[in-house]
Design a protein around this motif. Structure first.
Motif, mmCIF file in Angstrom:
data_model
loop_
_atom_site.group_PDB
_atom_site.id
_atom_site.type_symbol
_atom_site.label_atom_id
_atom_site.label_comp_id
_atom_site.label_asym_id
_atom_site.label_seq_id
_atom_site.Cartn_x
_atom_site.Cartn_y
_atom_site.Cartn_z
ATOM 1 N N GLY A 18 0.820 -1.206 0.000
ATOM 2 C CA GLY A 18 0.000 0.000 0.000
ATOM 3 C C GLY A 18 0.851 1.252 0.000
ATOM 4 N N ASP A 19 0.504 2.227 -0.876
ATOM 5 C CA ASP A 19 1.272 3.482 -0.887
ATOM 6 C C ASP A 19 0.374 4.709 -0.742
ATOM 7 N N ASP A 20 -0.848 4.494 -0.270
ATOM 8 C CA ASP A 20 -1.763 5.600 0.009
ATOM 9 C C ASP A 20 -1.668 5.946 1.491
ATOM 10 N N SER A 21 -1.120 7.119 1.796
ATOM 11 C CA SER A 21 -0.857 7.485 3.187
ATOM 12 C C SER A 21 -2.142 7.689 3.999
ATOM 13 N N PHE A 22 -3.283 7.773 3.306
ATOM 14 C CA PHE A 22 -4.561 7.936 3.998
ATOM 15 C C PHE A 22 -5.299 6.610 4.158
ATOM 16 N N SER A 23 -4.659 5.516 3.783
ATOM 17 C CA SER A 23 -5.302 4.206 3.836
ATOM 18 C C SER A 23 -4.720 3.364 4.960
ATOM 19 N N ASP A 24 -5.532 2.454 5.476
ATOM 20 C CA ASP A 24 -5.050 1.524 6.502
ATOM 21 C C ASP A 24 -3.998 0.575 5.928
ATOM 22 N N GLU A 25 -3.935 0.476 4.599
ATOM 23 C CA GLU A 25 -2.976 -0.422 3.947
ATOM 24 C C GLU A 25 -1.627 0.246 3.708
ATOM 25 N N PHE A 26 -1.459 1.491 4.109
ATOM 26 C CA PHE A 26 -0.233 2.225 3.815
ATOM 27 C C PHE A 26 0.988 1.493 4.353
ATOM 28 N N GLU A 27 1.924 1.233 3.449
ATOM 29 C CA GLU A 27 3.183 0.550 3.737
ATOM 30 C C GLU A 27 2.979 -0.868 4.285
ATOM 31 N N GLN A 59 -4.825 2.105 -7.979
ATOM 32 C CA GLN A 59 -4.418 3.315 -7.251
ATOM 33 C C GLN A 59 -4.346 3.017 -5.754
ATOM 34 N N GLY A 60 -3.207 3.353 -5.149
ATOM 35 C CA GLY A 60 -2.999 3.074 -3.729
ATOM 36 C C GLY A 60 -2.190 1.825 -3.464
ATOM 37 N N TRP A 61 -1.910 1.045 -4.526
ATOM 38 C CA TRP A 61 -1.059 -0.142 -4.404
ATOM 39 C C TRP A 61 0.227 0.095 -5.186
ATOM 40 N N SER A 62 1.339 -0.231 -4.593
ATOM 41 C CA SER A 62 2.646 -0.056 -5.223
ATOM 42 C C SER A 62 3.206 -1.416 -5.633
ATOM 43 N N PHE A 63 3.624 -1.520 -6.891
ATOM 44 C CA PHE A 63 4.209 -2.753 -7.424
ATOM 45 C C PHE A 63 5.698 -2.568 -7.658
ATOM 46 N N GLY A 64 6.431 -3.652 -7.726
ATOM 47 C CA GLY A 64 7.856 -3.597 -8.021
ATOM 48 C C GLY A 64 8.463 -4.978 -7.926
ATOM 49 N N LEU A 65 9.715 -5.097 -8.379
ATOM 50 C CA LEU A 65 10.411 -6.378 -8.253
ATOM 51 C C LEU A 65 10.689 -6.703 -6.785
ATOM 52 N N ARG A 66 11.159 -5.743 -6.029
ATOM 53 C CA ARG A 66 11.414 -5.858 -4.591
ATOM 54 C C ARG A 66 12.306 -7.080 -4.284
ATOM 55 N N LEU A 67 13.480 -7.066 -4.893
ATOM 56 C CA LEU A 67 14.388 -8.193 -4.725
ATOM 57 C C LEU A 67 14.929 -8.285 -3.302
ATOM 58 N N GLU A 68 15.053 -7.152 -2.616
ATOM 59 C CA GLU A 68 15.562 -7.201 -1.237
ATOM 60 C C GLU A 68 14.574 -7.928 -0.324
ATOM 61 N N SER A 69 13.305 -7.580 -0.426
ATOM 62 C CA SER A 69 12.326 -8.263 0.426
ATOM 63 C C SER A 69 12.166 -9.716 -0.005
ATOM 64 N N LEU A 70 12.304 -9.987 -1.301
ATOM 65 C CA LEU A 70 12.249 -11.370 -1.770
ATOM 66 C C LEU A 70 13.351 -12.197 -1.120
ATOM 67 N N GLN A 71 14.558 -11.646 -1.061
ATOM 68 C CA GLN A 71 15.658 -12.356 -0.410
ATOM 69 C C GLN A 71 15.356 -12.582 1.078
ATOM 70 N N GLU A 72 14.744 -11.584 1.708
ATOM 71 C CA GLU A 72 14.412 -11.728 3.130
ATOM 72 C C GLU A 72 13.407 -12.859 3.355
ATOM 73 N N TYR A 73 12.427 -12.984 2.474
ATOM 74 C CA TYR A 73 11.430 -14.052 2.628
ATOM 75 C C TYR A 73 12.037 -15.428 2.347
ATOM 76 N N VAL A 74 12.950 -15.488 1.389
ATOM 77 C CA VAL A 74 13.655 -16.754 1.145
ATOM 78 C C VAL A 74 14.406 -17.166 2.409
ATOM 79 N N ASN A 75 15.130 -16.230 2.992
ATOM 80 C CA ASN A 75 15.889 -16.531 4.207
ATOM 81 C C ASN A 75 14.969 -16.925 5.358
#
Length: 587
Positions: free
Chosen positions: A207-216, A253-269
């Motif tokens: 989430g990337d909408d700062s007014f939403s409960d889903e933010f970050e 709108q309000g959702w952020s997409f990306g490869l996010r390889l750093e978080s992917l590595q964290e979940y693998v670990n």
């Protein structure tokens, strides 16, 4: 496994099927492919992953012609993910005129289509799934879906995705990720997930909408841990990372997409170190070439089940210990991956693409009934014969396809524009020469939730720059910057392209209406399937109309369409549409 005749007859008895082979009308001397050949597999290990990707809502069997041109940046061309035709056949050792050659290449497609028939269909897929579950034990099997499942046909569009979710539940999908799914909008996506028996996971949507409960916060669970065959299997979800740029932003709108390889590595670990899983699987919609880069950058993934780019890959790719597989598109294949994993380690695996040859694999009666019921509310419209085609109408190719040209011809005819843009989507269908064109076929090419054709004004210099920007997306030498899709298809225009040139210098000899483009001239442009109208001016609102209605009416007026297979793009630095690695020509 090697199936004896006695065992095979037992299998047939279980599923109520016979010794089906290809039609007796096949040419004399043609190899007879049986159900036994299709089911043949060397059982391995303690559990099985079944894999589907890019179904694009095709519940019924179809014809699907693979590309006769598949070009990328010079450093990528001729490598897995950018192979077609003779180069593909040579790389994977396909026999000419075989079932594999028919499923995997454009070579002799029309004659082989008459020999082998249609591909896919959920009722035929179910027969294969039931066979594997029966022989391996249902408790030892997982069925994974890499997405682009809910969109692509009229029945999907008309039911707002619900018909396809019902088909997934019938097939028994266990876990999925998404891309075109999101074009139904956030609210509808969540409603459909509520109807879905499978788990919907994604570690790369926040989430990337700062007014939403889903933010970050993560929008979906990043992974799931499943137990099969005594093994703990950690499955991480990776939805299409460029959804918010490849498709209109308003849907997500309000959702952020990306490869996010750093978080992917964290979940693998996390899966390996904290949950002590025996196997880590990335269920991905990144695309085959992008996932090869992911394997180089993220450590500890055992298997990547890829999707998005529609590649059939008969053999896995192994990069830094990560095994990458992909299972084609449109229901043509189900991937079967048998794995031996225990004590936190993968010891062995066996893989096969199972071709869903619908003339050979019997349909499950319950699936036939379900598909009929799902189509029933729309049957009259879908089965309407609009006209005939003189030549084959196909979709997939890097620069040009006859079905896309038909769409552009229809737009030019109705909108009276100078140039038309049709997006380079990979999904669609194939209609053989001489066959009827159904309304269902038109929806298979144009069935999106933002179908309007817009007509507006655009300066020549903006048109030229736009084409260069599209080319840089498609032909970037770094797969991580390729956001998916082929080149946009143009009506009323021609150009030359030197793929290996730098950004901004690839396209030359651009002509509109047979004349060199005037960079200062204002052109009348029509486009659909994107946001190009936002870059233009003086939108002709009265002309705005759904593309599938435009194409329908054009075919009805023509009665017989005659689209030439001669493309409108000249490839300068390659003299073959399917070059081998390191070559600009076909060997």
């Amino acid at each position: 496994m090697e199936v004896s005749r006695r065992d095979f007859m037992h299998i047939c008895a279980i599923f109520g099927i016979g010794m089906a082979t290809i039609s007796s009308a096949a040419p004399r001397g043609a190899a007879q492919i049986s159900l036994k050949d299709i089911f043949s597999f060397k059982d391995t290990g303690n559990f099985t992953l079944l894999h589907m990707c890019d179904l694009h809502a095709h519940l019924k069997p179809l014809f699907w012609r693979e590309p006769s041109t598949l070009i990328s940046a010079p450093n990528l061309v001729g490598t897995p993910g950018f192979l077609c035709g003779d180069a593909f056949a040579k790389h994977y050792g396909l026999e000419p005129s075989s079932l594999d050659a028919y499923f995997d290449t454009h070579i002799d497609f029309e004659s082989l289509a008459k020999k082998f028939g249609k591909m896919g269909g959920v009722a035929h897929i179910k027969t294969v799934l039931d066979h594997v579950r029966k022989t391996r034990g249902a408790d030892n099997v997982l069925f994974l879906d890499s997405g682009d499942t809910w969109q692509g046909t009229g029945v999907a569009l008309k039911s707002n995705g619900e018909a396809i979710v019902k088909a997934q539940n019938y097939l028994g999908v266990d876990v999925m990720v998404g891309h075109w799914e999101f074009t139904y909008g956030k609210k509808r996506v969540k409603e459909l997930i509520g109807m879905l028996d499978a788990k919907f996971i994604s570690q790369n949507i926040i989430g990337d909408d700062s007014f939403s409960d889903e933010f970050e916060e993560l929008i979906f669970e990043p992974y799931t841990i499943e137990e099969r065959g005594g093994a703990k299997i950690g499955i991480i979800g990776q939805s299409f990372p460029f959804t918010s740029t490849a498709n209109p932003k308003e849907f997500t709108q309000g959702w952020s997409f990306g490869l996010r390889l750093e978080s992917l590595q964290e979940y693998v670990n996390e899966l390996k170190d904290e949950h002590k899983v025996d196997c880590v699987v990335l269920l991905s919609h990144d695309g085959f070439s992008v996932d090869q880069e992911v394997a180089r950058k993220v450590q500890g993934i055992d298997f990547i089940l890829s999707g998005h780019t529609h590649d059939p890959s008969p053999m896995p790719i192994v990069i830094d210990g990560t095994v990458i597989v992909i299972a084609g598109s449109h229901g043509k294949y189900i991937g079967r991956l048998d794995i031996d994993a225990k004590n936190g380690k993968v010891n062995n695996y066996e893989y096969k693409l199972i071709p869903i040859a619908s003339n050979i694999i019997p349909a499950d009666p319950a699936g036939v009934k379900l598909v009929d019921e799902l189509y029933a509310p729309y049957a009259a419209e879908m089965s309407e014969v609009l006209g005939k085609t003189k030549n084959i109408l196909y979709k997939r190719d890097t620069f040009f396809s006859t079905f896309d040209q038909l769409i552009n011809d229809a737009i030019l005819d109705e909108m009276k524009c100078d140039i038309s843009f049709t997006p380079g989507y990979r999904w669609g269908t194939t209609v053989l020469a001489g066959e009827n064109i159904l309304m269902d076929n038109v929806y298979e090419m144009c069935g999106i939730t933002y179908p309007n054709v817009y007509t507006f004004e655009l300066e020549g210099n903006k048109i030229a720059k736009l084409l260069e920007d599209i080319a840089d997306n498609v032909f970037n030498e770094n797969p991580l910057y390729q956001q998916g899709g082929d080149m946009s298809r143009l009506g009323g225009a021609t150009y030359d392209i030197t793929v290996g040139n730098p950004n901004g210098k690839r396209i030359t000899n651009l002509k509109i209406g047979g004349k060199n483009i005037d960079l200062k001239k204002i052109y009348i442009v029509s486009s659909w399937g994107g946001n190009l109208q936002n870059a233009g001016s003086n939108l002709q609102k009265a002309k705005t109309r759904a593309v599938y209605d435009v194409v329908r009416d054009y075919i009805k007026r023509k009665k017989v369409v005659d689209v030439s297979n001669k493309g409108n793009v000249k490839l300068v630095d390659f003299d073959c549409g399917c070059p081998t690695k390191g070559s600009r020509s076909c060997d």
